[in-house]
Design a protein around this motif. Structure first.
Motif, PDB file in Angstrom:
ATOM      1  N   ARG A   1       0.826  -1.198   0.000  1.00 41.88           N
ATOM      2  CA  ARG A   1       0.000   0.000   0.000  1.00 41.88           C
ATOM      3  C   ARG A   1       0.867   1.257   0.000  1.00 41.88           C
ATOM      4  O   ARG A   1       0.561   2.241  -0.674  1.00 41.88           O
TER       5      ARG A   1
ATOM      6  N   GLU B   1       2.063   1.897  -3.451  1.00 43.37           N
ATOM      7  CA  GLU B   1       1.036   2.478  -4.314  1.00 43.37           C
ATOM      8  C   GLU B   1       0.876   3.970  -4.061  1.00 43.37           C
ATOM      9  O   GLU B   1       0.702   4.757  -4.995  1.00 43.37           O
ATOM     10  N   LEU B   2       0.945   4.367  -2.797  1.00 45.20           N
ATOM     11  CA  LEU B   2       0.784   5.782  -2.469  1.00 45.20           C
ATOM     12  C   LEU B   2       2.002   6.598  -2.861  1.00 45.20           C
ATOM     13  O   LEU B   2       1.879   7.746  -3.277  1.00 45.20           O
TER      14      LEU B   2
ATOM     15  N   PRO C   1      -6.578   6.917  -1.304  1.00 41.70           N
ATOM     16  CA  PRO C   1      -5.398   7.366  -0.533  1.00 41.70           C
ATOM     17  C   PRO C   1      -5.761   8.201   0.679  1.00 41.70           C
ATOM     18  O   PRO C   1      -5.175   8.044   1.749  1.00 41.70           O
TER      19      PRO C   1
ATOM     20  N   ALA D   1      -4.838   7.132   4.543  1.00 45.10           N
ATOM     21  CA  ALA D   1      -4.003   7.959   5.421  1.00 45.10           C
ATOM     22  C   ALA D   1      -4.734   8.265   6.729  1.00 45.10           C
ATOM     23  O   ALA D   1      -4.155   8.211   7.810  1.00 45.10           O
TER      24      ALA D   1
END
Length: 349
Positions: free
Chosen positions: A266, A269-270, A298, A302
Protein backbone atom coordinates in the motif's frame (compact mmCIF):
# COMPACT_ATOMS: atom_id res chain seq x y z
CA UNK A 1 42.37 -38.83 24.41
CA UNK A 2 46.01 -38.87 23.32
CA UNK A 3 46.60 -37.31 19.91
CA UNK A 4 49.16 -38.70 17.42
CA UNK A 5 51.22 -35.51 17.63
CA UNK A 6 51.51 -35.91 21.38
CA UNK A 7 54.32 -38.43 20.73
CA UNK A 8 56.16 -36.15 18.29
CA UNK A 9 59.49 -35.01 19.79
CA UNK A 10 59.08 -31.61 21.39
CA UNK A 11 62.36 -30.36 19.89
CA UNK A 12 60.99 -30.73 16.34
CA UNK A 13 59.80 -27.12 16.24
CA UNK A 14 63.23 -25.74 17.15
CA UNK A 15 64.93 -28.00 14.58
CA UNK A 16 62.50 -27.45 11.68
CA UNK A 17 61.23 -23.89 11.99
CA UNK A 18 64.41 -22.25 10.62
CA UNK A 19 63.95 -24.36 7.45
CA UNK A 20 60.40 -23.15 6.75
CA UNK A 21 61.35 -20.24 4.43
CA UNK A 22 62.94 -22.80 2.09
CA UNK A 23 60.49 -25.64 2.71
CA UNK A 24 57.24 -23.77 2.01
CA UNK A 25 58.05 -22.84 -1.63
CA UNK A 26 59.26 -26.39 -2.37
CA UNK A 27 56.07 -28.05 -1.10
CA UNK A 28 53.84 -25.39 -2.72
CA UNK A 29 55.56 -25.81 -6.09
CA UNK A 30 55.28 -29.62 -5.92
CA UNK A 31 51.54 -29.34 -5.18
CA UNK A 32 50.99 -26.82 -7.97
CA UNK A 33 52.84 -29.04 -10.46
CA UNK A 34 50.17 -31.70 -10.00
CA UNK A 35 47.76 -29.43 -11.87
CA UNK A 36 49.65 -27.19 -14.34
CA UNK A 37 46.42 -25.61 -15.62
CA UNK A 38 45.94 -23.62 -12.38
CA UNK A 39 46.67 -19.90 -12.35
CA UNK A 40 48.53 -17.48 -10.15
CA UNK A 41 45.69 -17.22 -7.64
CA UNK A 42 45.75 -20.96 -6.99
CA UNK A 43 49.51 -20.85 -6.45
CA UNK A 44 49.14 -18.01 -3.94
CA UNK A 45 46.37 -19.86 -2.12
CA UNK A 46 48.45 -23.05 -1.95
CA UNK A 47 51.50 -21.19 -0.68
CA UNK A 48 49.42 -19.59 2.08
CA UNK A 49 47.84 -22.93 2.99
CA UNK A 50 51.23 -24.68 3.15
CA UNK A 51 52.67 -21.96 5.38
CA UNK A 52 49.67 -22.14 7.74
CA UNK A 53 49.75 -25.96 7.82
CA UNK A 54 53.46 -26.24 8.62
CA UNK A 55 53.29 -23.59 11.33
CA UNK A 56 50.34 -25.38 12.90
CA UNK A 57 51.99 -28.81 12.74
CA UNK A 58 55.04 -27.51 14.59
CA UNK A 59 52.81 -25.86 17.22
CA UNK A 60 51.10 -29.23 17.80
CA UNK A 61 54.30 -31.18 18.51
CA UNK A 62 54.13 -32.69 21.99
CA UNK A 63 50.58 -31.44 22.72
CA UNK A 64 47.02 -32.82 22.85
CA UNK A 65 45.48 -29.78 21.15
CA UNK A 66 42.92 -30.24 18.35
CA UNK A 67 44.50 -30.24 14.92
CA UNK A 68 42.71 -27.25 13.42
CA UNK A 69 41.22 -24.37 15.42
CA UNK A 70 38.32 -22.64 13.61
CA UNK A 71 40.48 -19.84 12.19
CA UNK A 72 42.97 -22.28 10.62
CA UNK A 73 40.32 -24.74 9.54
CA UNK A 74 38.58 -21.99 7.61
CA UNK A 75 41.69 -21.54 5.43
CA UNK A 76 41.40 -25.11 4.16
CA UNK A 77 37.61 -25.00 3.88
CA UNK A 78 38.04 -21.94 1.65
CA UNK A 79 40.73 -23.74 -0.37
CA UNK A 80 38.37 -26.65 -1.04
CA UNK A 81 35.57 -24.26 -2.03
CA UNK A 82 37.91 -22.45 -4.43
CA UNK A 83 38.80 -25.76 -6.08
CA UNK A 84 35.10 -26.50 -6.58
CA UNK A 85 34.56 -23.10 -8.19
CA UNK A 86 37.37 -23.94 -10.63
CA UNK A 87 35.57 -27.21 -11.47
CA UNK A 88 38.36 -29.33 -9.96
CA UNK A 89 37.29 -32.64 -8.47
CA UNK A 90 38.32 -33.97 -5.05
CA UNK A 91 40.98 -36.21 -6.63
CA UNK A 92 43.13 -33.14 -7.33
CA UNK A 93 42.95 -32.03 -3.70
CA UNK A 94 43.65 -35.49 -2.31
CA UNK A 95 46.65 -35.99 -4.59
CA UNK A 96 48.03 -32.63 -3.49
CA UNK A 97 47.59 -33.49 0.18
CA UNK A 98 49.30 -36.87 -0.23
CA UNK A 99 52.25 -35.12 -1.88
CA UNK A 100 52.36 -32.56 0.96
CA UNK A 101 52.28 -35.35 3.58
CA UNK A 102 55.29 -37.11 2.06
CA UNK A 103 57.31 -33.91 1.85
CA UNK A 104 56.35 -32.92 5.39
CA UNK A 105 57.51 -36.26 6.79
CA UNK A 106 60.77 -36.09 4.84
CA UNK A 107 61.52 -32.54 5.97
CA UNK A 108 60.66 -33.22 9.62
CA UNK A 109 62.79 -36.37 9.75
CA UNK A 110 65.72 -34.64 8.09
CA UNK A 111 65.48 -31.65 10.42
CA UNK A 112 65.69 -33.88 13.50
CA UNK A 113 68.45 -36.04 12.03
CA UNK A 114 70.60 -32.96 11.36
CA UNK A 115 70.36 -31.89 15.01
CA UNK A 116 70.72 -35.26 16.79
CA UNK A 117 70.38 -39.03 16.28
CA UNK A 118 66.82 -40.16 15.53
CA UNK A 119 65.34 -43.50 16.58
CA UNK A 120 63.05 -45.71 14.54
CA UNK A 121 60.24 -45.14 17.04
CA UNK A 122 60.50 -41.38 16.53
CA UNK A 123 60.23 -41.80 12.76
CA UNK A 124 57.17 -44.00 13.20
CA UNK A 125 55.60 -41.43 15.55
CA UNK A 126 56.34 -38.69 13.02
CA UNK A 127 54.72 -40.74 10.26
CA UNK A 128 51.57 -41.33 12.34
CA UNK A 129 51.36 -37.65 13.26
CA UNK A 130 51.78 -36.35 9.70
CA UNK A 131 49.19 -38.80 8.37
CA UNK A 132 46.65 -37.86 11.03
CA UNK A 133 47.31 -34.15 10.56
CA UNK A 134 46.93 -34.32 6.77
CA UNK A 135 43.70 -36.30 7.24
CA UNK A 136 42.35 -33.31 9.17
CA UNK A 137 43.42 -30.99 6.36
CA UNK A 138 41.72 -33.26 3.84
CA UNK A 139 38.50 -33.26 5.86
CA UNK A 140 38.44 -29.45 5.95
CA UNK A 141 39.16 -29.14 2.22
CA UNK A 142 36.52 -31.72 1.39
CA UNK A 143 33.97 -29.87 3.53
CA UNK A 144 34.62 -26.65 1.61
CA UNK A 145 34.45 -28.43 -1.74
CA UNK A 146 31.19 -30.19 -0.84
CA UNK A 147 29.64 -27.00 0.53
CA UNK A 148 30.44 -25.12 -2.66
CA UNK A 149 29.12 -27.93 -4.84
CA UNK A 150 25.86 -27.98 -2.90
CA UNK A 151 25.54 -24.27 -3.35
CA UNK A 152 26.19 -24.56 -7.05
CA UNK A 153 23.65 -27.35 -7.33
CA UNK A 154 20.98 -25.07 -5.93
CA UNK A 155 20.62 -26.57 -2.48
CA UNK A 156 21.12 -23.21 -0.84
CA UNK A 157 18.63 -21.58 -3.19
CA UNK A 158 16.05 -24.27 -2.51
CA UNK A 159 16.33 -23.76 1.26
CA UNK A 160 16.07 -19.99 0.90
CA UNK A 161 13.01 -20.28 -1.31
CA UNK A 162 11.33 -22.57 1.21
CA UNK A 163 12.02 -20.19 4.09
CA UNK A 164 10.71 -17.23 2.06
CA UNK A 165 7.52 -19.08 1.10
CA UNK A 166 6.78 -20.08 4.69
CA UNK A 167 7.20 -16.52 5.94
CA UNK A 168 5.28 -14.88 3.09
CA UNK A 169 2.26 -17.17 3.17
CA UNK A 170 2.08 -17.40 6.96
CA UNK A 171 0.27 -20.01 8.99
CA UNK A 172 3.21 -22.42 9.26
CA UNK A 173 3.84 -24.20 12.58
CA UNK A 174 6.47 -22.41 14.65
CA UNK A 175 8.81 -25.43 14.67
CA UNK A 176 8.64 -25.77 10.88
CA UNK A 177 9.44 -22.10 10.40
CA UNK A 178 12.34 -22.23 12.85
CA UNK A 179 13.83 -25.27 11.11
CA UNK A 180 13.53 -23.55 7.73
CA UNK A 181 15.38 -20.40 8.80
CA UNK A 182 17.98 -22.40 10.76
CA UNK A 183 18.75 -24.27 7.52
CA UNK A 184 19.75 -20.98 5.87
CA UNK A 185 21.90 -19.83 8.79
CA UNK A 186 19.60 -17.45 10.62
CA UNK A 187 20.41 -17.38 14.35
CA UNK A 188 16.74 -17.37 15.31
CA UNK A 189 13.24 -16.35 14.30
CA UNK A 190 12.33 -13.19 16.14
CA UNK A 191 11.46 -10.11 14.09
CA UNK A 192 11.50 -9.78 10.31
CA UNK A 193 11.74 -6.69 8.09
CA UNK A 194 10.09 -6.98 4.64
CA UNK A 195 11.39 -4.89 1.75
CA UNK A 196 9.74 -4.51 -1.67
CA UNK A 197 12.14 -4.20 -4.60
CA UNK A 198 11.85 -4.01 -8.38
CA UNK A 199 12.27 -7.44 -10.02
CA UNK A 200 15.67 -6.54 -11.49
CA UNK A 201 17.05 -5.93 -7.98
CA UNK A 202 16.29 -9.46 -6.70
CA UNK A 203 19.62 -11.13 -7.42
CA UNK A 204 21.67 -8.21 -6.21
CA UNK A 205 19.70 -8.15 -2.96
CA UNK A 206 20.16 -11.89 -2.45
CA UNK A 207 23.91 -11.52 -2.92
CA UNK A 208 24.34 -8.49 -0.66
CA UNK A 209 22.06 -9.80 2.12
CA UNK A 210 22.86 -13.51 1.70
CA UNK A 211 23.52 -14.12 5.40
CA UNK A 212 20.63 -12.02 6.71
CA UNK A 213 17.82 -12.31 4.19
CA UNK A 214 15.88 -14.30 1.64
CA UNK A 215 14.33 -13.06 -1.60
CA UNK A 216 11.04 -14.16 -3.13
CA UNK A 217 10.63 -13.16 -6.77
CA UNK A 218 7.09 -12.34 -7.87
CA UNK A 219 5.50 -11.27 -11.13
CA UNK A 220 5.75 -7.50 -10.64
CA UNK A 221 8.25 -7.16 -7.79
CA UNK A 222 10.54 -8.99 -5.37
CA UNK A 223 10.22 -9.28 -1.60
CA UNK A 224 13.37 -9.25 0.53
CA UNK A 225 12.78 -10.63 4.03
CA UNK A 226 15.51 -9.64 6.48
CA UNK A 227 16.22 -11.16 9.88
CA UNK A 228 16.13 -8.20 12.25
CA UNK A 229 19.60 -7.22 13.41
CA UNK A 230 22.25 -4.50 13.07
CA UNK A 231 21.89 -4.39 9.27
CA UNK A 232 18.14 -3.72 9.50
CA UNK A 233 18.44 -0.54 11.52
CA UNK A 234 16.46 2.11 9.63
CA UNK A 235 19.40 4.44 8.93
CA UNK A 236 21.72 1.71 7.69
CA UNK A 237 19.04 -0.05 5.67
CA UNK A 238 17.94 3.19 4.02
CA UNK A 239 21.52 3.96 3.04
CA UNK A 240 22.23 0.48 1.67
CA UNK A 241 19.04 0.50 -0.42
CA UNK A 242 19.46 4.01 -1.74
CA UNK A 243 18.82 4.28 -5.48
CA UNK A 244 17.01 0.94 -5.67
CA UNK A 245 13.34 2.07 -5.48
CA UNK A 246 12.85 0.06 -2.30
CA UNK A 247 9.87 0.16 0.06
CA UNK A 248 10.92 -0.83 3.58
CA UNK A 249 8.20 -2.37 5.71
CA UNK A 250 7.99 -2.36 9.50
CA UNK A 251 9.89 -4.82 11.69
CA UNK A 252 7.28 -7.34 12.82
CA UNK A 253 6.98 -10.76 14.39
CA UNK A 254 7.47 -13.54 11.85
CA UNK A 255 3.79 -14.44 12.14
CA UNK A 256 2.83 -10.92 10.97
CA UNK A 257 4.97 -10.90 7.82
CA UNK A 258 2.06 -11.29 5.35
CA UNK A 259 0.31 -8.23 6.82
CA UNK A 260 3.54 -6.20 6.85
CA UNK A 261 4.13 -7.03 3.19
CA UNK A 262 0.60 -5.84 2.31
CA UNK A 263 1.29 -2.65 4.26
CA UNK A 264 4.47 -2.10 2.22
CA UNK A 265 2.48 -2.71 -0.98
CA UNK A 266 0.00 0.00 0.00
CA UNK A 267 2.86 2.37 0.80
CA UNK A 268 4.36 1.65 -2.63
CA UNK A 269 1.04 2.48 -4.31
CA UNK A 270 0.78 5.78 -2.47
CA UNK A 271 4.43 6.74 -2.99
CA UNK A 272 4.57 6.03 -6.71
CA UNK A 273 7.84 5.57 -8.53
CA UNK A 274 11.13 6.89 -7.20
CA UNK A 275 14.66 5.81 -6.39
CA UNK A 276 14.75 6.86 -2.74
CA UNK A 277 13.72 4.16 -0.22
CA UNK A 278 10.21 4.56 1.19
CA UNK A 279 9.72 3.74 4.87
CA UNK A 280 6.47 2.04 5.77
CA UNK A 281 6.21 2.73 9.49
CA UNK A 282 3.87 1.51 12.19
CA UNK A 283 4.10 1.84 15.97
CA UNK A 284 1.45 -0.85 16.47
CA UNK A 285 0.23 -3.86 14.48
CA UNK A 286 -0.64 -2.84 10.88
CA UNK A 287 -4.04 -1.12 10.58
CA UNK A 288 -6.76 -3.47 9.32
CA UNK A 289 -7.48 -0.82 6.68
CA UNK A 290 -3.92 -0.97 5.34
CA UNK A 291 -3.57 -4.73 5.73
CA UNK A 292 -6.88 -5.57 4.02
CA UNK A 293 -7.00 -6.52 0.37
CA UNK A 294 -9.48 -3.74 -0.40
CA UNK A 295 -8.08 -0.95 -2.55
CA UNK A 296 -8.55 2.13 -0.39
CA UNK A 297 -8.73 5.74 -1.54
CA UNK A 298 -5.40 7.37 -0.53
CA UNK A 299 -7.08 9.99 1.68
CA UNK A 300 -9.07 7.37 3.57
CA UNK A 301 -6.04 5.10 3.98
CA UNK A 302 -4.00 7.96 5.42
CA UNK A 303 -6.79 8.88 7.84
CA UNK A 304 -7.24 5.26 8.95
CA UNK A 305 -3.82 5.22 10.58
CA UNK A 306 -5.19 7.51 13.30
CA UNK A 307 -8.27 5.40 14.02
CA UNK A 308 -8.65 2.92 16.86
CA UNK A 309 -8.44 -0.70 15.76
CA UNK A 310 -12.16 -1.35 16.33
CA UNK A 311 -13.14 1.58 14.09
CA UNK A 312 -10.71 0.43 11.38
CA UNK A 313 -12.22 -3.04 11.37
CA UNK A 314 -15.79 -1.78 11.12
CA UNK A 315 -15.01 0.64 8.31
CA UNK A 316 -12.98 -2.03 6.53
CA UNK A 317 -15.93 -4.42 6.53
CA UNK A 318 -18.29 -1.73 5.32
CA UNK A 319 -16.00 -0.53 2.54
CA UNK A 320 -15.29 -4.09 1.49
CA UNK A 321 -18.98 -4.89 1.08
CA UNK A 322 -19.59 -1.66 -0.82
CA UNK A 323 -16.63 -2.15 -3.19
CA UNK A 324 -17.61 -5.75 -3.89
CA UNK A 325 -21.14 -4.61 -4.69
CA UNK A 326 -19.87 -2.00 -7.13
CA UNK A 327 -17.66 -4.56 -8.82
CA UNK A 328 -20.53 -7.02 -9.32
CA UNK A 329 -23.17 -4.44 -10.23
CA UNK A 330 -25.21 -5.29 -7.12
CA UNK A 331 -24.49 -2.55 -4.58
CA UNK A 332 -24.43 -3.70 -1.00
CA UNK A 333 -26.92 -2.46 1.50
CA UNK A 334 -26.27 0.94 2.95
CA UNK A 335 -24.61 0.85 6.30
CA UNK A 336 -26.87 1.50 9.25
CA UNK A 337 -25.98 1.88 12.91
CA UNK A 338 -26.43 -1.25 14.98
CA UNK A 339 -29.51 -1.68 17.11
CA UNK A 340 -27.47 -1.05 20.23
CA UNK A 341 -26.31 2.40 19.13
CA UNK A 342 -27.84 5.54 20.61
CA UNK A 343 -30.39 7.24 18.33
CA UNK A 344 -31.96 10.61 18.59
CA UNK A 345 -35.73 10.36 19.43
CA UNK A 346 -38.11 11.30 16.62
CA UNK A 347 -40.37 14.33 16.96
CA UNK A 348 -43.50 12.12 17.08
CA UNK A 349 -42.23 9.86 19.83
Amino acid sequence: MTTPWRRVPADLAAAMRPRLPDTVPVIAAAVADLNPATGAKFERDVTTAVQVALDRFLDLAGTDEPALPPRIREVFVALGAAEARENHGPEVLLAALRMAARLLLRTASQSLADSRPVTVEEIIDLSDATSAFVDELAAACTEGLARQLREQAGEGDRRRRRAADLLLHGGAPAETAREAVAAIGWPGLDRVVPVLLPPDQARDAQFRFAGDGVVAERARDAVLLLCAGPRTERAELTESLSGRSAVIGPAVSWTEVPGAVRLAERAAELAGEGEAPVLSRTTSPPSPCAASRVRWPPSLLAASRRWPACVSRNVTNCWSRWSRGCATGVPGRRWRPSSTSTRRPSATA
